[in-house]
Design a protein around this motif. Structure first.
Motif, mmCIF file in Angstrom:
data_model
loop_
_atom_site.group_PDB
_atom_site.id
_atom_site.type_symbol
_atom_site.label_atom_id
_atom_site.label_comp_id
_atom_site.label_asym_id
_atom_site.label_seq_id
_atom_site.Cartn_x
_atom_site.Cartn_y
_atom_site.Cartn_z
ATOM 1 N N SER A 82 0.821 -1.233 0.000
ATOM 2 C CA SER A 82 0.000 0.000 0.000
ATOM 3 C C SER A 82 0.846 1.271 0.000
ATOM 4 C CB SER A 82 -0.903 0.023 1.225
ATOM 5 O OG SER A 82 -0.111 0.137 2.415
ATOM 6 N N GLY A 83 2.103 1.166 0.444
ATOM 7 C CA GLY A 83 2.911 2.369 0.633
ATOM 8 C C GLY A 83 2.616 3.090 1.940
ATOM 9 N N HIS A 84 1.638 2.596 2.688
ATOM 10 C CA HIS A 84 1.268 3.238 3.962
ATOM 11 C C HIS A 84 2.112 2.651 5.088
ATOM 12 C CE1 HIS A 84 -2.745 3.800 1.704
ATOM 13 N NE2 HIS A 84 -1.915 4.786 1.450
ATOM 14 N N ARG A 85 3.378 3.067 5.097
ATOM 15 C CA ARG A 85 4.357 2.469 5.995
ATOM 16 C C ARG A 85 4.202 2.935 7.443
ATOM 17 N NH1 ARG A 85 9.423 4.119 2.260
ATOM 18 N NH2 ARG A 85 8.375 6.120 2.596
ATOM 19 N N GLN A 86 4.592 2.065 8.345
ATOM 20 C CA GLN A 86 4.627 2.410 9.771
ATOM 21 C C GLN A 86 6.076 2.410 10.206
ATOM 22 O OE1 GLN A 86 2.143 -0.522 11.752
ATOM 23 N NE2 GLN A 86 0.341 0.799 11.596
ATOM 24 N N TRP A 87 6.539 3.590 10.598
ATOM 25 C CA TRP A 87 7.909 3.734 11.075
ATOM 26 C C TRP A 87 7.921 3.643 12.588
ATOM 27 C CZ3 TRP A 87 11.626 3.562 7.491
ATOM 28 C CH2 TRP A 87 11.252 3.832 6.181
ATOM 29 N N VAL A 88 8.798 2.831 13.108
ATOM 30 C CA VAL A 88 8.850 2.589 14.553
ATOM 31 C C VAL A 88 9.368 3.819 15.291
ATOM 32 C CG1 VAL A 88 9.988 1.233 16.352
ATOM 33 C CG2 VAL A 88 9.173 0.109 14.255
ATOM 34 N N HIS A 89 8.675 4.180 16.327
ATOM 35 C CA HIS A 89 9.109 5.254 17.207
ATOM 36 C C HIS A 89 9.580 4.655 18.542
ATOM 37 C CE1 HIS A 89 8.743 8.992 19.628
ATOM 38 N NE2 HIS A 89 9.133 9.526 18.511
ATOM 39 N N SER A 90 8.790 3.735 19.091
ATOM 40 C CA SER A 90 9.202 2.989 20.285
ATOM 41 C C SER A 90 8.328 1.748 20.417
ATOM 42 C CB SER A 90 9.090 3.844 21.551
ATOM 43 O OG SER A 90 7.748 4.200 21.780
ATOM 44 N N VAL A 91 8.821 0.774 21.157
ATOM 45 C CA VAL A 91 8.108 -0.491 21.348
ATOM 46 C C VAL A 91 8.164 -0.833 22.832
ATOM 47 C CG1 VAL A 91 7.973 -2.939 20.690
ATOM 48 C CG2 VAL A 91 8.923 -1.267 19.067
ATOM 49 N N ALA A 92 7.033 -1.220 23.402
ATOM 50 C CA ALA A 92 7.022 -1.637 24.813
ATOM 51 C C ALA A 92 6.198 -2.900 24.984
ATOM 52 C CB ALA A 92 6.450 -0.521 25.696
ATOM 53 N N LEU A 93 6.680 -3.769 25.847
ATOM 54 C CA LEU A 93 5.919 -4.940 26.278
ATOM 55 C C LEU A 93 4.969 -4.523 27.381
ATOM 56 C CD1 LEU A 93 8.322 -7.952 26.892
ATOM 57 C CD2 LEU A 93 6.450 -7.777 25.254
ATOM 58 N N ASP A 94 3.886 -5.242 27.556
ATOM 59 C CA ASP A 94 3.052 -4.943 28.718
ATOM 60 C C ASP A 94 3.552 -5.734 29.928
ATOM 61 O OD1 ASP A 94 1.993 -7.470 28.475
ATOM 62 O OD2 ASP A 94 -0.081 -6.816 28.534
ATOM 63 N N CYS A 95 2.914 -5.495 31.060
ATOM 64 C CA CYS A 95 3.392 -6.004 32.353
ATOM 65 C C CYS A 95 3.523 -7.513 32.381
ATOM 66 C CB CYS A 95 2.465 -5.547 33.471
ATOM 67 S SG CYS A 95 0.730 -5.982 33.158
ATOM 68 N N ASP A 96 2.653 -8.226 31.677
ATOM 69 C CA ASP A 96 2.771 -9.692 31.718
ATOM 70 C C ASP A 96 3.257 -10.279 30.399
ATOM 71 O OD1 ASP A 96 0.396 -9.155 30.512
ATOM 72 O OD2 ASP A 96 -0.866 -10.136 32.011
ATOM 73 N N GLY A 97 3.777 -9.440 29.526
ATOM 74 C CA GLY A 97 4.473 -9.939 28.335
ATOM 75 C C GLY A 97 3.589 -10.558 27.274
ATOM 76 N N ASP A 98 2.285 -10.271 27.312
ATOM 77 C CA ASP A 98 1.433 -10.901 26.298
ATOM 78 C C ASP A 98 0.879 -9.941 25.246
ATOM 79 O OD1 ASP A 98 -0.544 -9.711 27.797
ATOM 80 O OD2 ASP A 98 -1.491 -11.584 28.421
ATOM 81 N N THR A 99 1.359 -8.704 25.255
ATOM 82 C CA THR A 99 0.946 -7.717 24.249
ATOM 83 C C THR A 99 2.093 -6.740 24.050
ATOM 84 O OG1 THR A 99 -1.245 -7.757 25.286
ATOM 85 C CG2 THR A 99 -0.885 -6.098 23.589
ATOM 86 N N VAL A 100 2.225 -6.195 22.850
ATOM 87 C CA VAL A 100 3.174 -5.093 22.664
ATOM 88 C C VAL A 100 2.442 -3.862 22.167
ATOM 89 C CG1 VAL A 100 5.181 -6.567 22.213
ATOM 90 C CG2 VAL A 100 3.856 -5.683 20.299
ATOM 91 N N LEU A 101 2.973 -2.725 22.576
ATOM 92 C CA LEU A 101 2.486 -1.436 22.096
ATOM 93 C C LEU A 101 3.589 -0.852 21.229
ATOM 94 C CD1 LEU A 101 0.489 0.967 22.123
ATOM 95 C CD2 LEU A 101 1.657 1.775 24.188
ATOM 96 N N VAL A 102 3.270 -0.594 19.965
ATOM 97 C CA VAL A 102 4.244 -0.014 19.046
ATOM 98 C C VAL A 102 3.811 1.408 18.737
ATOM 99 C CG1 VAL A 102 5.523 -0.333 16.911
ATOM 100 C CG2 VAL A 102 4.479 -2.302 18.027
ATOM 101 N N ARG A 103 4.627 2.365 19.162
ATOM 102 C CA ARG A 103 4.341 3.752 18.808
ATOM 103 C C ARG A 103 5.030 4.003 17.473
ATOM 104 N NH1 ARG A 103 5.076 4.067 24.387
ATOM 105 N NH2 ARG A 103 3.128 4.556 25.494
ATOM 106 N N VAL A 104 4.251 4.519 16.534
ATOM 107 C CA VAL A 104 4.729 4.602 15.157
ATOM 108 C C VAL A 104 4.510 5.985 14.583
ATOM 109 C CG1 VAL A 104 4.152 2.163 14.766
ATOM 110 C CG2 VAL A 104 2.506 3.936 14.110
ATOM 111 N N ASP A 105 5.153 6.199 13.452
ATOM 112 C CA ASP A 105 4.801 7.332 12.610
ATOM 113 C C ASP A 105 4.163 6.719 11.371
ATOM 114 O OD1 ASP A 105 4.519 9.882 11.677
ATOM 115 O OD2 ASP A 105 6.597 10.083 11.024
ATOM 116 N N GLN A 106 2.863 6.861 11.253
ATOM 117 C CA GLN A 106 2.093 6.226 10.187
ATOM 118 C C GLN A 106 2.039 7.134 8.973
ATOM 119 O OE1 GLN A 106 0.136 3.177 9.942
ATOM 120 N NE2 GLN A 106 0.010 3.921 7.833
ATOM 121 N N GLU A 107 2.441 6.592 7.818
ATOM 122 C CA GLU A 107 2.266 7.334 6.561
ATOM 123 C C GLU A 107 0.876 7.031 6.007
ATOM 124 O OE1 GLU A 107 5.253 6.879 3.534
ATOM 125 O OE2 GLU A 107 6.851 6.658 4.989
#
Lengths: 129, 129
Positions: free
Chosen positions: B71-96
């Motif tokens: 699509s060209g709609h790239r997501q550039w990584v800004h930061s990545v964090a695991l949650d407290c019990d390691g079963d989800t990640v939050l990816v902060r991105v710069d979305q095109e």
């Protein structure tokens, strides 16, 4: 799937995993902070839509769990949206106190950040045409 | 689980579902908007941490999928964090452009809001002590 009070028109849009569950992202409605991710089934979503507070389904305890029931750290519903393919919900909430059972405001506390490569804006290649 | 290049210290913190997957929430880093939820396995997280762009694992196609590849709609990584019990990640991105394949900025577009009861702040009962 157990009987639930969920509006059939909403139930028809949901895509659940093999256990009848889907992820629910809780976000503080005004600051935009992502607080936690829990799981819901139809009945948990029904309770969330109709009671003003967020109810999840605990995979480890296999039971419904209304956030703040024991901790007092209640999540008040601000709005709820399905995603485009019906397999996740975003719940915008007003979170009382910390959302995380560890005592941090968010479960994605910055102390849980992973080292990641970040490409500066001026080093991003153009999209191939 | 297939071999992955993921740092073993991170892999040891992850809790995956029966298919080796966990949800990844993508959030626009500056506005706080929740854009989408995808799925990752160890290798998708490894690629996300090391390439500057977000890679998911497609459950329907059973393959890796670097957001924006077609699509060209790239997501550039800004930061990545695991949650407290390691079963989800939050990816902060710069979305095109739009994050959603339907063309909306977010997959949780406001047109996908569900009717929900909202309790006004002054009608919330005190926490039982």
């Amino acid at each position: 799937m157990p009987q639930s009070g969920l509006d059939p028109a909403i139930a028809a849009q949901l895509r659940r995993d093999a256990h009848g569950l889907f992820p629910a992202v809780a976000q503080q409605w005004d600051t935009g902070e992502v607080l936690m991710v829990g799981w819901m089934d139809d009945e948990a979503l029904h309770r969330t839509l109709t009671t003003g507070r967020v109810t999840y389904f605990s995979r480890s305890r296999q039971e419904y769990w209304t956030k703040g029931e024991t901790s007092g750290h209640r999540q008040w519903v601000h709005s709820v949206a399905l995603d485009c393919d019906g397999d996740t919900v975003l719940v915008r909430v007003d979170q009382e106190g910390p959302a995380c059972h560890t005592g941090t405001r968010s479960c994605f506390d910055e102390t849980r950040a992973l080292a990641a490569v970040v490409v500066p804006v001026d080093e991003r290649p153009a999209v191939a045409s």
